[in-house]
Motif scaffolding. Structure first.
Motif, short mmCIF file in Angstrom:
data_model
loop_
_atom_site.label_atom_id
_atom_site.label_comp_id
_atom_site.label_asym_id
_atom_site.label_seq_id
_atom_site.Cartn_x
_atom_site.Cartn_y
_atom_site.Cartn_z
N ASP A 81 -42.59 21.82 -13.52
CA ASP A 81 -42.58 21.86 -14.71
C ASP A 81 -43.76 20.92 -15.63
O ASP A 81 -44.28 21.39 -16.54
N LEU A 82 -44.13 19.84 -14.90
CA LEU A 82 -45.09 18.82 -15.65
C LEU A 82 -46.36 19.71 -15.40
O LEU A 82 -47.21 19.58 -16.24
N GLN A 83 -46.61 20.36 -14.24
CA GLN A 83 -47.72 21.39 -13.92
C GLN A 83 -47.91 22.26 -14.85
O GLN A 83 -49.11 22.78 -15.60
N LYS A 84 -46.71 23.04 -15.17
CA LYS A 84 -47.01 24.05 -16.16
C LYS A 84 -47.44 23.45 -17.63
O LYS A 84 -47.81 24.17 -18.35
N ILE A 85 -46.92 22.39 -17.94
CA ILE A 85 -47.33 21.72 -19.28
C ILE A 85 -48.67 21.93 -19.30
O ILE A 85 -49.48 22.05 -20.42
N VAL A 86 -49.23 21.26 -18.24
CA VAL A 86 -50.67 21.04 -18.39
C VAL A 86 -51.38 22.25 -18.30
O VAL A 86 -52.15 22.67 -19.12
N THR A 87 -50.85 23.36 -17.60
CA THR A 87 -51.56 24.71 -17.43
C THR A 87 -51.50 25.40 -18.81
O THR A 87 -52.38 25.98 -18.83
N GLU A 88 -50.34 25.23 -19.62
CA GLU A 88 -50.04 26.08 -20.65
C GLU A 88 -50.86 25.04 -22.07
O GLU A 88 -50.79 25.70 -23.08
N ALA A 89 -50.97 23.96 -21.77
CA ALA A 89 -51.61 23.17 -22.86
C ALA A 89 -52.73 23.59 -23.75
O ALA A 89 -52.70 23.63 -24.85
#
Length: 199
Positions: free
Chosen positions: A141-149
């Motif tokens: 989920d942390l990686q998704k936050i970065v990807t979608e930022a």
């Protein structure tokens, strides 16, 4: 001021930002804190000299530049993060700008924190470490936050403020969960809840 007092100063976002500016470094203070947290989570022991070297590299300097107050600040930050991660009170917090900053700046700093955290964990060969399903999902989920930022636009309103606070809490809980799982015997943390999507 005695040396004992000097060694126990709290390092805040603005204090670390001032140090970065003195070294003409334009990295976010949150990135430094995320990198350090990832280092402490991914390693059983982080030697102080290794952290000073890494800190200097983040500044764009070599280790010899870190002298006097700058060196002490780096060591204070190390002690501060380690104590917060390992304390029974579970009061660890990512180092982020306070609510005097614009919402967009605070979200950007949180993303920088996550990037530093994930980069350090990857460097620590996290793939070969035993993590629970909850911890692995948290990292995903942390990686998704970065990807979608890059596709996220924040406007200052009450809903986005609440979402950012919830997101910060999620990041905080994931970091503590990773630390406790990789450092058995430390306090246990409740499973983190999924982050709320920002508008």
């Amino acid at each position: 001021m005695s040396s004992d007092v000097a060694k126990n100063q709290v390092v805040d976002f603005d204090g670390l930002a001032d140090l970065c500016l003195r070294h003409r470094c334009f990295q976010s203070p949150s990135l430094f804190h995320g990198v350090l947290t990832g280092q402490l989570c991914g390693q059983q022991r982080l030697p102080r000299e290794q952290w000073l070297l890494l800190f200097g590299q983040l500044l764009g300097s070599d280790q010899s530049v870190l002298e006097g107050d700058d060196r002490q600040l780096a060591l204070d930050l190390l002690d501060q993060v380690l104590e917060a991660l390992s304390a029974g009170s579970l009061d660890f917090e990512p180092l982020l700008p306070d609510d005097l900053y614009e919402l967009e700046e605070r979200f950007s700093a949180l993303v920088k924190w996550i990037q530093g955290f994930l980069k350090s964990l990857k460097a620590a060969d996290l793939e070969n470490m035993e993590l629970s399903e909850e911890a692995q999902e948290g990292l995903d989920d942390l990686q998704k936050i970065v990807t979608e930022a890059g596709r996220t636009t924040l406007h200052t309103d009450e809903d986005n403020e609440k979402d950012l606070i919830a997101l910060q809490e999620f990041v905080r809980m994931v970091a503590m969960l990773i630390y406790t799982e990789l450092h058995p015997g430390m306090p246990q943390v409740e499973n983190p809840k999924k982050p709320t999507n920002l508008h």
